[in-house]
Design a protein around this motif. Structure first.
Motif, short mmCIF file in Angstrom:
data_model
loop_
_atom_site.label_atom_id
_atom_site.label_comp_id
_atom_site.label_asym_id
_atom_site.label_seq_id
_atom_site.Cartn_x
_atom_site.Cartn_y
_atom_site.Cartn_z
N HIS A 1 20.13 28.75 -21.71
CA HIS A 1 21.13 28.19 -20.83
C HIS A 1 22.51 28.68 -21.25
N ALA A 2 23.50 28.48 -20.39
CA ALA A 2 24.87 28.90 -20.72
C ALA A 2 25.51 27.86 -21.63
N HIS A 3 24.91 27.66 -22.77
CA HIS A 3 25.37 26.69 -23.75
C HIS A 3 26.15 27.40 -24.83
N PRO A 4 26.90 26.66 -25.63
CA PRO A 4 27.54 27.27 -26.78
C PRO A 4 26.51 27.88 -27.71
N PRO A 5 26.97 28.74 -28.62
CA PRO A 5 26.02 29.55 -29.38
C PRO A 5 25.31 28.82 -30.48
N ARG A 6 24.06 29.17 -30.70
CA ARG A 6 23.36 28.80 -31.91
C ARG A 6 24.16 29.40 -33.06
N PRO A 7 24.35 28.77 -34.25
CA PRO A 7 23.52 27.76 -34.83
C PRO A 7 23.98 26.32 -34.67
N ASP A 8 24.74 25.98 -33.67
CA ASP A 8 25.02 24.58 -33.46
C ASP A 8 23.87 23.90 -32.73
N GLY A 9 22.78 24.68 -32.52
CA GLY A 9 21.61 24.13 -31.88
C GLY A 9 21.42 24.57 -30.46
N THR A 10 22.40 25.23 -29.87
CA THR A 10 22.27 25.65 -28.49
C THR A 10 21.95 27.12 -28.43
N ALA B 1 34.74 32.66 -45.65
CA ALA B 1 34.05 31.50 -46.22
C ALA B 1 33.13 30.94 -45.14
N VAL B 2 32.28 30.00 -45.50
CA VAL B 2 31.43 29.33 -44.52
C VAL B 2 31.55 27.84 -44.76
N ARG B 3 32.03 27.11 -43.74
CA ARG B 3 32.19 25.66 -43.84
C ARG B 3 31.40 25.02 -42.70
N SER B 4 30.57 24.06 -43.05
CA SER B 4 29.69 23.45 -42.05
C SER B 4 29.36 22.03 -42.46
N GLY B 5 29.30 21.14 -41.47
CA GLY B 5 28.85 19.77 -41.71
C GLY B 5 27.40 19.62 -41.28
N ARG B 6 26.59 19.02 -42.14
CA ARG B 6 25.17 18.83 -41.86
C ARG B 6 24.80 17.35 -42.00
N GLU B 7 23.93 16.90 -41.11
CA GLU B 7 23.46 15.51 -41.17
C GLU B 7 21.94 15.49 -41.18
N LEU B 8 21.40 14.50 -41.88
CA LEU B 8 19.95 14.33 -41.97
C LEU B 8 19.62 12.86 -41.84
N TRP B 9 18.65 12.58 -40.98
CA TRP B 9 18.06 11.25 -40.90
C TRP B 9 16.57 11.39 -41.14
N VAL B 10 16.00 10.56 -41.99
CA VAL B 10 14.56 10.53 -42.19
C VAL B 10 14.09 9.11 -41.85
N ALA B 11 13.20 9.03 -40.87
CA ALA B 11 12.76 7.73 -40.34
C ALA B 11 11.25 7.67 -40.35
N ALA C 1 17.48 16.82 -38.38
CA ALA C 1 18.58 17.56 -39.01
C ALA C 1 19.50 18.08 -37.92
N GLU C 2 20.80 17.81 -38.05
CA GLU C 2 21.78 18.26 -37.08
C GLU C 2 22.98 18.83 -37.81
N MET C 3 23.84 19.54 -37.08
CA MET C 3 25.07 20.05 -37.65
C MET C 3 26.21 19.75 -36.70
N ASP C 4 27.45 19.88 -37.21
CA ASP C 4 28.60 19.43 -36.43
C ASP C 4 29.19 20.53 -35.56
N HIS D 1 24.57 15.16 -26.12
CA HIS D 1 24.02 14.41 -27.25
C HIS D 1 24.34 15.06 -28.60
N LEU D 2 25.01 16.20 -28.59
CA LEU D 2 25.43 16.81 -29.84
C LEU D 2 26.44 15.89 -30.52
N GLY D 3 26.21 15.59 -31.79
CA GLY D 3 27.09 14.68 -32.52
C GLY D 3 26.70 13.22 -32.39
N ALA D 4 25.57 12.93 -31.75
CA ALA D 4 25.13 11.54 -31.59
C ALA D 4 24.75 10.93 -32.93
#
Length: 294
Positions: free
Chosen positions: A9-18, A277-287, A160-163, A198-201
């Motif tokens: 799809h015409a989404h923003p680029p991976r690696p933000d998940g799209t 440099a490479v700066r990235s925010g990562r989130e993890l939920w384990v349920a 696992a998601e990123m910002d 839903h990105l950033g949810a």
């Protein structure tokens, strides 16, 4: 319907998940993302393994892409087999070839499908891994319910998601356009709001609402500086090329022209900058799916 993260799809680029507008360079970028952030992924799979305990034999990788998560999980859980789910036949072909090269082909099954289609036939799964894919869901509640049904009682879902797109540049990367990357990121945020709302949810809230018990929630700020992993410059180049394509017609033309200077092979090009440099925010939920209850 849920979408895996390789859709075109015409989404923003991976690696933000799209997926970005085209597949050009995407598979290489996914592989480079795995190399650049390999140590972080090893840490994440360690955390999951401590919660999962012994006996993990059935894993599903939703939105598997080129197999970053699949192979990390195969290594962490040596008795497990992984069903790698993605909607892209090109991604799955690359994953299959990589599994042969690694000698793990017998432990990998590929399934070309969207997440909800794949989950319909799965039961008694020990672990579902969803990296940068759940924010594509059109119906998060429905698909989380399907994931819960596919898990055995006591099984785990790791989200696992990123910002968004990683940041690579100092504020003065292009002398006459200070703050360039901040403005590009703001334009991407506007595009995200439209294309992937839903990105950033807060997936912890959604997991609880879907009947899971959240056992771990982590936010990690990663900042990599020299000496950087091999291929980092190429990774930055491919990522920012897809940013430029995604923002064509949406960002200030002067900013897009400045971004072009970072990609044209000249003195500002990200592939040979010493200040990269490479700066990235990562989130993890384990349920966990509760042992008791429906």
């Amino acid at each position: 319907m849920a979408h895996s993260h390789s859709h075109s799809h015409a989404h923003p680029p991976r690696p933000d998940g799209t997926g970005g507008g085209q597949q050009d360079g995407l598979t290489e970028m996914l592989d480079l993302d795995a190399a650049v952030f390999g140590p972080y992924l090893a840490t994440v799979t360690d955390r999951i393994a401590r919660l999962a305990g012994d006996g993990v034999t059935r894993i599903v990788d939703l939105g598997a892409g080129t197999g970053t998560g699949t192979f990390a999980l195969l290594e962490r859980f040596p008795a497990a087999r992984v069903t790698a789910v993605d909607s892209s036949p090109e991604m799955l072909a690359r994953l299959t070839a990589a599994a042969r090269d690694r000698g793990t082909a017998e432990r990998v099954r590929t399934l070309r499908a969207d997440a909800d289609e794949a989950l319909a036939g799965l039961t008694d799964t020990d672990l579902v891994w969803a990296s940068a894919s759940l924010h594509h869901l059109d119906d998060p509640g429905g698909t989380l319910a399907a994931i819960r049904s596919a898990l055995r009682p006591g099984g785990l879902l790791a989200v696992a998601e990123m910002d968004g797109v990683p940041r690579f540049l100092p504020g003065d990367a292009v002398a006459d356009r200070p703050g360039l990357e901040d403005r590009l990121r703001a334009a991407l945020d506007e595009l995200h709001a439209e294309a992937v709302p839903h990105l950033g949810a807060d997936w912890g809230v959604r997991l609880t609402a879907a009947g899971f018990t959240v056992e771990r929630a982590d936010t990690t700020r990663l900042e990599l500086r020299a000496p950087l992993p091999e291929g980092t410059g190429r990774y930055a180049f491919l990522t920012l090329t897809r940013v430029r394509d995604a923002l064509d017609g949406r960002a200030d033309p002067a900013d897009l022209a400045a971004l072009g200077l970072l990609l044209d092979g000249g003195p500002h090009d990200v592939r040979h900058r010493e200040d990269l440099a490479v700066r990235s925010g990562r989130e993890l939920w384990v349920a966990r799916r509760p042992v008791d209850g429906p």
